[in-house]
Design an enzyme around this catalytic site. Structure first.
Site, PDB file in Angstrom:
ATOM      1  N   HIS A  59       0.387  -1.434   0.067  1.00 10.83           N
ATOM      2  CA  HIS A  59       0.081  -0.309  -0.070  1.00 10.83           C
ATOM      3  C   HIS A  59       1.060   1.051   0.064  1.00 10.83           C
ATOM      4  O   HIS A  59       0.327   2.411  -0.610  1.00 10.83           O
ATOM      5  CB  HIS A  59      -0.953   0.200   1.621  1.00 10.83           C
ATOM      6  CG  HIS A  59      -1.839  -1.380   1.396  1.00 10.83           C
ATOM      7  ND1 HIS A  59      -1.457  -1.541   2.425  1.00 10.83           N
ATOM      8  CD2 HIS A  59      -2.344  -1.011   0.607  1.00 10.83           C
ATOM      9  CE1 HIS A  59      -2.619  -2.745   2.202  1.00 10.83           C
ATOM     10  NE2 HIS A  59      -3.697  -2.688   1.059  1.00 10.83           N
ATOM     11  N   ARG A 210      -3.245 -10.319   4.366  1.00 14.86           N
ATOM     12  CA  ARG A 210      -3.573 -11.717   4.585  1.00 14.86           C
ATOM     13  C   ARG A 210      -2.302 -12.330   5.452  1.00 14.86           C
ATOM     14  O   ARG A 210      -2.680 -13.953   5.842  1.00 14.86           O
ATOM     15  CB  ARG A 210      -4.131 -12.096   4.011  1.00 14.86           C
ATOM     16  CG  ARG A 210      -6.049 -11.552   3.223  1.00 14.86           C
ATOM     17  CD  ARG A 210      -6.888 -12.296   1.717  1.00 14.86           C
ATOM     18  NE  ARG A 210      -8.211 -12.093   2.595  1.00 14.86           N
ATOM     19  CZ  ARG A 210      -8.354 -11.294   1.684  1.00 14.86           C
ATOM     20  NH1 ARG A 210      -8.342 -10.609   0.946  1.00 14.86           N
ATOM     21  NH2 ARG A 210     -10.554 -11.074   2.116  1.00 14.86           N
TER      22      ARG A 210
END
Ligand code: PAF
Length: 311
Positions: A59, A210
């Protein structure tokens, strides 16, 4: 002759007032639209980084590119319920708002949009954005039939709310990149979708929110995904053109880790997601596996010269 040293005086140039960068945290769509309208009137170039939070270096690479190429950067954090299936990890999806906000401040992000479900999907909301199944049905769409309708719907809303000139997505979710590129063009959003390379751990595992689901043994097995992709890249480079041979070698590499359960291993035309009889052109090699509680995906795109190859 030794030249006399002349003391150099550095002339202070005209001082450009620095814009105090302050993260605005906005949960309401209306307020976001007011801010966006003001920026638009001031001819600011707006960059959007849509996320579900639990921010990682992947990100941050998107945010840094937005910061470099846009005047104003909006990051959205919204765990979008309509892209999760009933048996999926919506309830467990990692959330860490405090840490995310700290990171966004450090990256000098201008605005964080963090809507509630009621804000995004108020009572009466009854629209879905459906991109052609040619892009949404294969690969992740097979096991997650609701995924890309949910993604397309929320991304269309985010683009409408933030009216960015550029929106940034990671190649790890390559199929998602294709879907949002299609919808951004087809809905005349005027937004350029920018895809940035996968950011990896030092052992090759793609960064993903995740990854926190992995226990120690699973984490040790996980780099096999990257190694399998590297194997495929190597085979393509030395001339393998037979998809079955390539995919079998990739599966074999993955199967060498007993904890890995293969969901799919696939080689497709990277632009159309069509199957290939011969590996040529822009070849997407894509992998999805289950590793304990985690479902992990990764991919590689290799430009294979058409008509080349020794096999
Ligand atoms: O990639 C993600 O995090 C999500 O799918 C996105 C694009 C933010 C839409 O919910």
């Amino acid at each position: 002759m030794i030249a006399e040293k002349v003391p150099v005086t550095t002339q202070p140039g005209p001082v450009k007032p620095k814009r105090a960068s302050q993260l605005k945290i906005i949960p309401a769509a209306k307020e976001l639209q007011t801010v966006v309208e003001r920026w638009r009137r001031g001819r600011k170039k707006i960059g959007l980084v849509p996320t579900m939070g639990a921010l990682h270096d992947g990100h941050l690479s998107l945010i840094r590119e937005a910061r470099k190429t846009c005047d104003r950067v909006i990051v959205s954090i919204y765990v979008n319920p309509i892209q999760f299936g009933p048996q999926e990890d919506l309830a467990d999806y990692p959330r860490d708002a405090k840490r995310d906000i700290r990171l966004l401040r450090a990256e000098k992000v201008d605005c964080l949009f963090t809507p509630t479900d009621e804000e995004m999907y108020p009572a009466g909301f009854d629209t879905r954005v459906v991109v052609n199944e040619k892009y949404t049905k294969p690969l992740c769409g097979e096991s997650r039939p609701q995924l890309f309708v949910g993604v397309a719907t929320v991304v269309a809303k985010l683009l409408a709310l933030t009216r960015p000139q550029r929106a940034f997505f990671g190649q790890k979710d390559y199929q998602q990149c294709l879907v949002v590129t299609r919808l951004a063009a087809d809905l005349n959003t005027g937004c350029e979708i920018v895809m940035l390379p996968v950011v990896r751990e030092t052992d090759g595992l793609a960064k993903s929110s995740r990854n926190v689901y992995l226990n120690e043994d699973e984490r040790r097995a996980a780099p096999a995904i990257y190694q399998a992709l590297k194997l495929a890249e190597g085979m393509l480079q030395v001339g393998e053109r037979n998809p079955q041979a390539l995919l079998e070698a990739v599966r074999k590499r993955l199967r060498s880790e007993s904890l890995i359960q293969i969901e799919y291993v696939s080689a497709k035309n990277a632009d159309t997601l069509e199957d290939l009889n011969i590996l040529a052109g822009r070849v997407l090699v894509a992998i999805a596996v289950r590793l304990g509680k985690a479902r992990l995906i990764d991919n590689s795109i290799v430009a294979v010269p058409t008509g080349s190859g020794s096999k």
